[in-house]
Scaffold this motif. Structure first.
Motif, PDB file in Angstrom:
ATOM      1  N   PHE A 125       0.833  -1.213   0.000  1.00 31.18           N
ATOM      2  CA  PHE A 125       0.000   0.000   0.000  1.00 31.18           C
ATOM      3  C   PHE A 125       0.864   1.259   0.000  1.00 31.18           C
ATOM      4  CE2 PHE A 125      -2.717  -3.188   2.114  1.00 31.18           C
ATOM      5  CZ  PHE A 125      -3.824  -3.130   1.297  1.00 31.18           C
TER       6      PHE A 125
ATOM      7  N   ARG B 257       2.576   1.837  -3.371  1.00 30.34           N
ATOM      8  CA  ARG B 257       1.658   2.386  -4.379  1.00 30.34           C
ATOM      9  C   ARG B 257       1.391   3.868  -4.133  1.00 30.34           C
ATOM     10  NH1 ARG B 257      -3.494   0.519  -4.403  1.00 30.34           N
ATOM     11  NH2 ARG B 257      -3.874   0.075  -6.581  1.00 30.34           N
TER      12      ARG B 257
ATOM     13  N   GLU C  49       2.211  -4.060  -9.069  1.00 31.43           N
ATOM     14  CA  GLU C  49       0.810  -3.726  -8.833  1.00 31.43           C
ATOM     15  C   GLU C  49      -0.051  -4.977  -8.613  1.00 31.43           C
ATOM     16  OE1 GLU C  49      -0.761  -1.006  -8.352  1.00 31.43           O
ATOM     17  OE2 GLU C  49      -2.851  -1.340  -8.945  1.00 31.43           O
TER      18      GLU C  49
ATOM     19  N   GLN D 110      -0.336 -10.249  -6.496  1.00 40.08           N
ATOM     20  CA  GLN D 110      -1.049 -11.403  -5.961  1.00 40.08           C
ATOM     21  C   GLN D 110      -1.493 -12.291  -7.097  1.00 40.08           C
ATOM     22  OE1 GLN D 110      -3.999  -9.420  -3.420  1.00 40.08           O
ATOM     23  NE2 GLN D 110      -2.954 -10.414  -1.726  1.00 40.08           N
TER      24      GLN D 110
ATOM     25  N   LEU E 137      -2.976 -15.032  -9.440  1.00 41.02           N
ATOM     26  CA  LEU E 137      -4.203 -15.812  -9.484  1.00 41.02           C
ATOM     27  C   LEU E 137      -4.037 -16.814 -10.618  1.00 41.02           C
ATOM     28  CD1 LEU E 137      -7.066 -16.019  -8.242  1.00 41.02           C
ATOM     29  CD2 LEU E 137      -7.836 -14.674 -10.174  1.00 41.02           C
TER      30      LEU E 137
ATOM     31  N   THR F  95      -5.406 -19.659 -12.739  1.00 41.96           N
ATOM     32  CA  THR F  95      -6.765 -20.102 -12.972  1.00 41.96           C
ATOM     33  C   THR F  95      -6.804 -21.250 -13.942  1.00 41.96           C
ATOM     34  OG1 THR F  95      -6.976 -18.463 -14.693  1.00 41.96           O
ATOM     35  CG2 THR F  95      -7.813 -17.891 -12.509  1.00 41.96           C
TER      36      THR F  95
ATOM     37  N   ASP G   5     -12.914 -21.207 -15.281  1.00 41.11           N
ATOM     38  CA  ASP G   5     -13.609 -20.364 -14.326  1.00 41.11           C
ATOM     39  C   ASP G   5     -13.123 -20.539 -12.903  1.00 41.11           C
ATOM     40  OD1 ASP G   5     -15.175 -18.825 -15.826  1.00 41.11           O
ATOM     41  OD2 ASP G   5     -16.968 -20.079 -15.693  1.00 41.11           O
TER      42      ASP G   5
ATOM     43  N   VAL H 172     -10.419 -21.155  -9.778  1.00 41.20           N
ATOM     44  CA  VAL H 172      -9.063 -20.925  -9.350  1.00 41.20           C
ATOM     45  C   VAL H 172      -8.358 -22.271  -9.419  1.00 41.20           C
ATOM     46  CG1 VAL H 172      -7.636 -20.296  -7.388  1.00 41.20           C
ATOM     47  CG2 VAL H 172      -9.688 -18.998  -7.900  1.00 41.20           C
TER      48      VAL H 172
ATOM     49  N   THR I 122     -20.899 -16.283 -15.554  1.00 43.13           N
ATOM     50  CA  THR I 122     -20.774 -17.541 -14.807  1.00 43.13           C
ATOM     51  C   THR I 122     -20.795 -17.312 -13.296  1.00 43.13           C
ATOM     52  OG1 THR I 122     -18.400 -17.386 -15.158  1.00 43.13           O
ATOM     53  CG2 THR I 122     -19.638 -18.825 -16.625  1.00 43.13           C
TER      54      THR I 122
ATOM     55  N   ARG J 276      -8.275  -2.039  -7.328  1.00 42.86           N
ATOM     56  CA  ARG J 276      -7.195  -2.917  -6.886  1.00 42.86           C
ATOM     57  C   ARG J 276      -6.975  -2.763  -5.376  1.00 42.86           C
ATOM     58  NH1 ARG J 276      -5.088  -7.386  -8.760  1.00 42.86           N
ATOM     59  NH2 ARG J 276      -4.967  -6.545 -10.866  1.00 42.86           N
TER      60      ARG J 276
ATOM     61  N   THR K 156      -7.651  -5.785  -2.704  1.00 40.82           N
ATOM     62  CA  THR K 156      -6.523  -6.277  -1.915  1.00 40.82           C
ATOM     63  C   THR K 156      -6.840  -6.227  -0.431  1.00 40.82           C
ATOM     64  OG1 THR K 156      -5.093  -5.457  -3.660  1.00 40.82           O
ATOM     65  CG2 THR K 156      -4.046  -6.038  -1.591  1.00 40.82           C
ATOM     66  N   VAL K 157      -7.484  -5.155  -0.018  1.00 43.99           N
ATOM     67  CA  VAL K 157      -7.860  -5.004   1.382  1.00 43.99           C
ATOM     68  C   VAL K 157      -8.850  -6.102   1.796  1.00 43.99           C
ATOM     69  CG1 VAL K 157      -9.371  -3.559   2.776  1.00 43.99           C
ATOM     70  CG2 VAL K 157      -7.332  -2.570   1.735  1.00 43.99           C
TER      71      VAL K 157
ATOM     72  N   ARG L 109      -8.566 -11.691  -4.997  1.00 43.52           N
ATOM     73  CA  ARG L 109      -7.556 -11.680  -6.058  1.00 43.52           C
ATOM     74  C   ARG L 109      -8.256 -11.658  -7.404  1.00 43.52           C
ATOM     75  NH1 ARG L 109      -2.211 -15.115  -4.439  1.00 43.52           N
ATOM     76  NH2 ARG L 109      -1.996 -14.283  -2.336  1.00 43.52           N
ATOM     77  N   TYR L 110      -7.750 -10.848  -8.324  1.00 46.79           N
ATOM     78  CA  TYR L 110      -8.332 -10.838  -9.651  1.00 46.79           C
ATOM     79  C   TYR L 110      -7.293 -10.464 -10.685  1.00 46.79           C
ATOM     80  CZ  TYR L 110      -8.466  -5.715  -9.640  1.00 46.79           C
ATOM     81  OH  TYR L 110      -8.114  -4.388  -9.626  1.00 46.79           O
ATOM     82  N   ARG L 111      -7.629 -10.763 -11.900  1.00 44.10           N
ATOM     83  CA  ARG L 111      -6.713 -10.487 -13.000  1.00 44.10           C
ATOM     84  C   ARG L 111      -7.546 -10.254 -14.247  1.00 44.10           C
ATOM     85  NH1 ARG L 111      -4.055 -14.041 -16.588  1.00 44.10           N
ATOM     86  NH2 ARG L 111      -5.130 -15.770 -15.594  1.00 44.10           N
TER      87      ARG L 111
ATOM     88  N   ARG M  62      -8.118 -10.505 -17.946  1.00 40.57           N
ATOM     89  CA  ARG M  62      -7.610 -11.355 -19.026  1.00 40.57           C
ATOM     90  C   ARG M  62      -7.524 -10.534 -20.311  1.00 40.57           C
ATOM     91  NH1 ARG M  62     -11.380 -15.932 -17.524  1.00 40.57           N
ATOM     92  NH2 ARG M  62     -12.480 -15.381 -19.437  1.00 40.57           N
ATOM     93  N   PRO M  63      -6.701 -11.002 -21.225  1.00 33.40           N
ATOM     94  CA  PRO M  63      -6.567 -10.246 -22.477  1.00 33.40           C
ATOM     95  C   PRO M  63      -7.900 -10.087 -23.211  1.00 33.40           C
ATOM     96  CG  PRO M  63      -4.849 -11.913 -22.285  1.00 33.40           C
ATOM     97  CD  PRO M  63      -5.788 -12.145 -21.158  1.00 33.40           C
TER      98      PRO M  63
ATOM     99  N   ASP N 100     -10.560 -12.921 -14.227  1.00 35.15           N
ATOM    100  CA  ASP N 100     -10.479 -14.051 -13.308  1.00 35.15           C
ATOM    101  C   ASP N 100     -10.469 -13.453 -11.910  1.00 35.15           C
ATOM    102  OD1 ASP N 100     -10.258 -15.968 -15.291  1.00 35.15           O
ATOM    103  OD2 ASP N 100      -8.083 -15.787 -15.395  1.00 35.15           O
ATOM    104  N   HIS N 101     -11.252 -14.035 -11.034  1.00 40.34           N
ATOM    105  CA  HIS N 101     -11.307 -13.436  -9.701  1.00 40.34           C
ATOM    106  C   HIS N 101     -11.707 -14.472  -8.667  1.00 40.34           C
ATOM    107  CE1 HIS N 101     -15.778 -13.363  -9.787  1.00 40.34           C
ATOM    108  NE2 HIS N 101     -15.590 -13.223 -11.093  1.00 40.34           N
ATOM    109  N   SER N 102     -11.312 -14.236  -7.442  1.00 41.24           N
ATOM    110  CA  SER N 102     -11.782 -15.105  -6.371  1.00 41.24           C
ATOM    111  C   SER N 102     -13.167 -14.641  -5.937  1.00 41.24           C
ATOM    112  CB  SER N 102     -10.795 -15.135  -5.203  1.00 41.24           C
ATOM    113  OG  SER N 102     -10.273 -13.870  -4.909  1.00 41.24           O
TER     114      SER N 102
END
Lengths: 383, 261, 219
Positions: B112, B115, B186, B189, B191, B193, B196, B198, C96, C162, C166-167, C171-173, C175-176, C181-183
Motif C-alpha cells: 500500500f 503504491r 501492482e 497477488q 491468481l 486459474t 472459471d 481458481v 458464470t 485494486r 486487496t484489502v 484476487r483478480y486479474r 484477461r486479455p 479471473d477473480h476469487s
C-alpha cells in the motif's frame, strides 16, 4: 508396553486400577469442536486455522514432548493428551559439514527441526509464527522452552546462529488429516498460524514447509519428524529408542566457507551432502549408545527432498520393521529398508555384541556424501 | 535528464553531503512479450506499451521526502489497514532513516505504501508483466545469461543480505533488478486459474512445470519470484521488500514526472 | 494518467461539504508541492479529513477512494459507516460466477432478520472500470431486479478497485479478452467498516454470515 497380549492385559489392569479415579481413555474420541466427527475411532472435521499477528518474542520451540534429534521424549502420561506445541519458523545459519554452513530456513532453528512425540489419538494445538525477518537465537537458555532448546544448547553440533531472511512459509504435518489449503496455508513474515490436528494414525511422519517452491523450501532445511506412538504400543519392548532423519543438501560455495543453495543441483538431484540428522558428523561425533543384547528401536525418516534411502545397519539384521511406523505393517528379518522421500520405518534390531555398528544409506553414493553414522554398544548388562 | 530536488528537498536532505541528484526513469520501449509463466491455459503473447520505469529501487532519501510531504504515510500515522506493524521499522525515527543509508533502497514498506509513493510521484507500481518485460531487457543489456540469472536469483533468495546495499542514484539505465531488494508490483497477488475456477493446485506443491511456457532454469526462477512474492500479505513490511515506480508515457511525462518537492 | 485527472471533480465535491476541515490541508499541500502535477496529491490529502472521521485504524473505509454508484451518485466507502455492510466484487458482463455471487448475497440478505434487512447495505463493486459504467451497472440492477435501496453497485478507478480488492483479500486479474479471473468472496463489515466475517467460494451456506449481520445490527 509388553507384547501384544500382555499389553491388553496390562491395559485392563490399569483400567481396573484407575476406575476409582479418572477413566483411562486409550481411544479418546472426545470431541472438542462442533465441527468434529468420528469414523472408526478417528476424529475428523477440525476447525479452521487462525492466522493473526501477535507480539511474541519468547522461546521459539515450546512443548514438553519436543526434542532434538536423535532424542525422543518419553510419553509420561496415560491415555491421550492435548499438546500445546509452538514451533516458530525462522532462518538460521547451520553447519552441515565441517566448514560448510549456510543460511537455512528452519522450523525451530535446526535442520532437521525438533522431533515431536505424541500418542495415537492425541490432539495437537499447533502454533507457528513466521519470524524469518528477525534474529532468533536458540543457543541461549530461555524460560519455558521445550527440551529441544536445552538439548541444542547442550549439543550445538550445527553451530546454530541467527540470520535474517524473510520468506513466506507454511507447515504441513504428514501426521495430520485435514484440508491442506486451510491448515497448511502460507503465512507472511510476522504472521502467526494456529490450527489443530489429531494424531489419528500411529507412525513416524514427516513435517515440512509446503510453500512454493517446495523443492527449495525443503532443501533449505524445513523438515522434521513427528513420532506418533501406537496407542497400545509396539509388540516388542525396546531398550533404547532414537530418531534418525536422512536428507540431502544442495549447496555450493560462494566464497570463504560460505555456502548457498544451488537450485540447479536440487533439480538435477545432485546433492553436495547427504546427512543423518543434518550434519555429516552428527552420528559419528555423538554416536548413538546402547549395550550388547539391547533391543534398539530406530524411527528412521527419509525427508528427501528428492532422494531415496536404503537404510542398513552394518552387523545387524532388523528383527522387526514397521513400515511407516504403523504396527500393522510388520516385516521380519530385513537387512535393508528402502525409503522413498517422506517414507519412514520403525526398526528394531538386537545389538549382537559389544562394538561399533555403522548406520548407512546402502546407496553408497549417499553414504560417501555423508549418510553414515554409528551406534556404539557397550558390554552386556545383566537383565 | 537530471532533475533536482526543490528547495524544500535540499533542506530535508541534510544527511547527504552534496545536493542529491536523482536520475530520471528510463524508457522501456514496448513490444511483444511472451510471459514465461502461463497464467492461462493457452500460451499468450502480450502487447506491452512503452512506459517509464525508475532506474533503481526507491531509496530511503526519496521515501523520506515522500513521508515528510505525506504525513498520513509516516510511521507514526499510517493506518493499521495498510501495514503489518513493521512499517519503516529500521528507521531510527519517524522522519529519519539510518545514518549513511540515504542511497539504500527503502525497505519495510508495504504494498500500500509503495503504491501511494508512486501515485504521489505521478506514477504507479509497474504491472507484473511490465516488470518482467523490463527484466528481460535488463538481462540483455547486462549480458546476463539465462543460467546465471537463475543461479543468481535463487542465490539471492537463499541469502538476500549483501554488504553492499547502495544504489547508483545517477544510473541512466536499468539497475539493480535482482541484487538489492525484492520488488512490489501492482498485481503481485498471483491468481492461477483453470477456466472459471481458481487452479486447484496453484503451483504450490512443486507442480511448477504446468505454468511454464518452457521448463528452463530462467523460467523456473521467474516463476519462483512470482510465487514467493504472491504469498506476501499486502501489509507485509519486511527487510527485503522494496519497489520502483512506473510511469505512463504521455506528451508531458518527462517534464512533469513526479517532481513533488 | 487517467486516474490523475479524476480527483479534481471530487475535491470540489468534498470542498463543498467539508471546506473548513479540508482547507488547511490544501494550504499545506501548496506550500510543499510547487508545480506540475501536484493536483493528484490533493486527492490523497482529502483523506486527512476521512482519517479523523474513521475511528478504526483497520477499517476498510481507510481506503479513501471515490466511487460512483449505479444511480450516478458520488461517494466514498466511509459514507457507509453506521450500519453493517455486505460487500462483494463482481463484473457485469460475467455470466458464470458473478450472477451466483450476487445471488449468494441475495440469499444472505433474505436470511436476515427484518430489522437487519432494513438497515444493511449490499455493496457490489465492479472489477471492470471500462465496461461497467454507472449506466451499465444501473442496467444490471434492473436486469437482476435488485432495485431496492439496500443495493449499491459501485464503479471506480482501476487503482482504487485494486486497493479495495486487496484489502478485502479478493484476487483478480484482467484477461486479455477483457474478462476477469477473480476469487469469489462475500465480506461482512461491521458498522465501522472492519471486516467481521468472510464467505469464500460460490453457493456457500449463509447461516453463519446471517447470524453475524444480525448480531452486528443489535450492537
Amino acid at each position: 508396553m509388553k507384547s501384544l497380549s500382555l499389553s491388553v492385559i496390562s491395559a485392563s489392569i490399569l483400567a481396573a486400577a484407575a476406575s476409582v479415579s479418572a477413566p483411562i481413555a486409550f481411544a479418546d474420541t472426545e470431541l472438542k469442536h462442533d465441527s468434529e466427527y468420528v469414523i472408526d475411532g478417528k476424529v475428523y472435521g477440525l476447525p479452521e486455522a487462525k492466522v493473526y499477528r501477535e507480539d511474541y518474542s519468547g522461546p521459539a520451540v515450546v512443548g514438553d514432548y519436543l526434542t532434538q534429534v536423535p532424542n525422543l521424549a518419553k510419553l509420561d502420561y496415560e491415555g491421550n493428551k492435548t499438546h500445546n506445541v509452538r514451533m516458530d519458523v525462522f532462518s538460521q545459519k547451520v553447519e552441515v559439514a565441517p566448514g560448510v554452513s549456510y543460511s537455512a530456513w528452519t522450523f525451530g532453528g535446526s535442520v532437521p527441526g525438533p522431533v515431536l512425540h505424541v500418542r495415537e489419538g492425541d490432539r495437537v494445538i499447533f502454533k507457528m509464527k513466521n519470524r524469518s525477518d528477525e534474529e532468533v537465537t536458540i543457543t541461549k537458555p530461555v524460560k519455558n522452552g521445550s527440551p529441544f532448546l536445552q538439548q541444542v544448547q547442550a549439543n550445538t553440533y550445527q553451530n546454530n546462529q541467527p540470520v535474517v531472511n524473510p520468506m513466506p512459509h507454511s507447515m504441513d504435518f504428514h501426521s495430520g488429516t485435514v484440508a491442506a489449503e486451510d491448515k497448511w496455508r502460507t503465512i507472511s513474515p510476522g504472521e502467526t498460524i494456529e490450527f489443530e490436528w489429531i494424531a489419528n494414525y500411529a507412525g513416524t511422519y514427516m513435517y515440512h514447509c509446503g510453500t512454493s517452491s517446495v523443492l527449495m523450501h525443503t532443501a533449505m532445511g524445513q523438515y522434521g519428524a513427528v513420532v506418533v506412538s501406537p496407542k497400545d504400543g509396539y509388540p516388542t519392548d525396546a531398550d533404547k529408542e532414537y530418531v534418525l532423519v536422512q536428507s540431502e543438501h544442495y549447496l555450493e560455495e560462494v566464497g570463504d566457507g560460505e555456502f548457498i543453495y544451488n537450485h540447479d543441483a536440487a533439480l538435477n538431484r545432485q546433492p553436495s551432502h547427504v546427512t543423518f540428522n543434518g550434519h555429516v558428523g552428527a552420528l559419528s561425533d555423538s554416536p548413538l549408545r546402547a549395550d550388547e543384547g539391547d533391543r534398539v528401536r530406530l524411527h528412521v525418516l527419509n525427508a528427501g527432498p528428492s532422494g531415496t534411502s536404503s537404510f542398513h545397519v552394518i552387523g545387524a539384521i532388523f528383527d522387526r520393521v514397521w513400515y511407516e511406523g504403523d504396527p500393522r505393517n510388520e516385516w521380519y528379518g530385513m537387512q535393508t529398508v528402502l525409503l522413498g522421500a517422506s517414507n519412514s520405518a520403525t526398526i528394531d534390531f538386537i545389538v549382537p555384541e559389544e562394538g561399533i555398528y555403522k548406520l548407512v544409506d546402502h546407496e553408497f553414493a549417499d553414504a560417501e556424501l555423508g549418510a553414515a553414522g554409528a551406534l556404539i554398544a557397550g558390554p552386556r548388562k545383566d537383565k | 535528464m537530471v532533475k533536482w530536488l526543490g528547495v524544500a528537498g535540499l533542506m530535508f536532505s541534510t544527511l547527504t553531503a552534496s545536493p542529491l541528484v536523482l536520475s530520471d526513469p528510463v524508457r522501456i520501449n514496448g513490444g511483444e512479450f511472451e510471459p514465461p509463466v502461463l497464467l492461462d491455459k493457452e500460451r499468450l503473447s502480450i502487447e506491452i506499451n512503452s512506459f517509464m520505469l525508475d532506474a533503481t529501487p526507491v531509496t530511503n532519501q526519496l521515501f523520506l521526502d515522500f513521508v515528510k510531504s505525506h504525513p498520513k504515510w509516516q510511521r507514526d500515522n499510517i493506518a493499521a489497514l495498510f501495514h503489518d506493524g513493521n512499517y519503516l521499522k529500521h528507521w531510527p525515527q519517524n522522519n529519519a532513516y539510518p545514518d549513511g543509508q540515504a542511497d539504500h533502497p527503502v525497505t519495510y514498506v508495504s504494498w500500500f505504501a509503495a503504491r501511494e509513493y508512486c501515485a504521489a510521484k505521478g506514477g504507479r507500481l509497474p504491472s507484473l508483466n511490465e516488470w518482467e518485460y523490463a527484466s528481460v531487457q535488463y538481462r540483455q543489456q547486462q549480458n546476463i545469461s539465462d543460467d546465471d540469472y537463475a543461479r543468481n536469483l535463487f542465490a539471492w533468495y537463499s541469502q538476500p543480505k549483501s554488504d553492499e546495499q547502495r544504489v547508483n542514484v545517477n544510473a541512466t539505465e536499468l539497475s539493480h533488478m535482482y541484487d538489492r531488494v525484492n520488488e512490489w508490483v501492482e498485481d503481485y497477488q498471483l491468481l492461477l486459474t483453470n477456466g472459471d475456477d481458481v487452479d486447484l493446485l496453484s503451483g504450490s506443491c512443486g507442480d511448477g512445470a504446468r505454468f511454464l511456457s518452457s521448463f528452463t532454469k530462467a523460467n523456473y526462477a521467474t516463476f519462483f519470484r512470482y510465487q514467493s512474492r504472491s504469498d506476501y500479505a499486502p501489509q507485509s513490511s519486511t527487510s527485503t521488500m522494496g519497489f520502483r515506480c512506473a510511469y505512463d508515457i504521455s506528451s508531458d511525462t518527462i517534464a512533469s514526472n513526479g517532481d513533488q518537492l | 494518467m487517467n486516474n490523475l485527472l479524476k480527483p479534481a471533480a471530487y475535491v470540489a465535491l468534498v470542498l463543498s461539504s467539508a471546506l473548513l476541515v479540508l482547507a488547511p490541508t490544501l494550504a499545506q499541500d501548496h506550500s510543499q508541492h510547487k508545480s506540475g502535477h501536484e493536483n493528484h496529491a490533493n486527492h490523497k490529502n482529502h483523506t486527512s479529513m476521512d482519517a479523523a472521521k474513521i475511528s478504526h485504524s483497520s477499517s476498510v473505509y481507510q481506503v479513501d477512494a471515490h466511487w460512483i454508484t449505479h444511480k450516478g451518485e458520488h461517494m466514498t466507502l466511509a459514507d457507509l459507516q453506521g450500519q453493517p455492510v455486505i460487500v462483494s466484487m463482481i463484473y457485469g458482463s460475467c455470466t458464470t460466477a458473478c450472477p451466483v455471487l450476487v445471488n449468494d448475497a441475495k440469499r444472505l440478505y433474505s436470511s436476515l432478520s427484518d430489522e437487519a434487512k432494513k438497515q444493511v447495505k449490499l455493496v457490489m463493486v465492479s472489477f471492470d472500470n471500462s465496461r461497467d459504467t454507472p449506466k451499465a451497472l444501473a442496467d444490471y440492477v434492473k436486469q437482476y431486479n435488485l432495485n431496492s435501496d439496500s443495493w449499491v453497485f459501485l464503479h471506480g478507478e482501476d487503482q482504487d478497485i485494486r486497493t479495495l480488492a486487496t484489502v478485502l483479500g479478493v484476487r483478480y486479474r484482467k484477461r486479455p479478452d477483457g474478462d476477469f479471473d477473480h476469487s469469489n468472496l462475500i465480506t461482512v463489515l461491521d458498522k465501522n467498516g472492519v471486516i467481521e466475517h468472510r464467505v469464500e467460494g460460490l453457493g456457500q451456506p449463509m447461516d453463519k454470515a446471517a447470524k453475524v449481520v444480525d448480531t452486528l445490527i443489535q450492537q
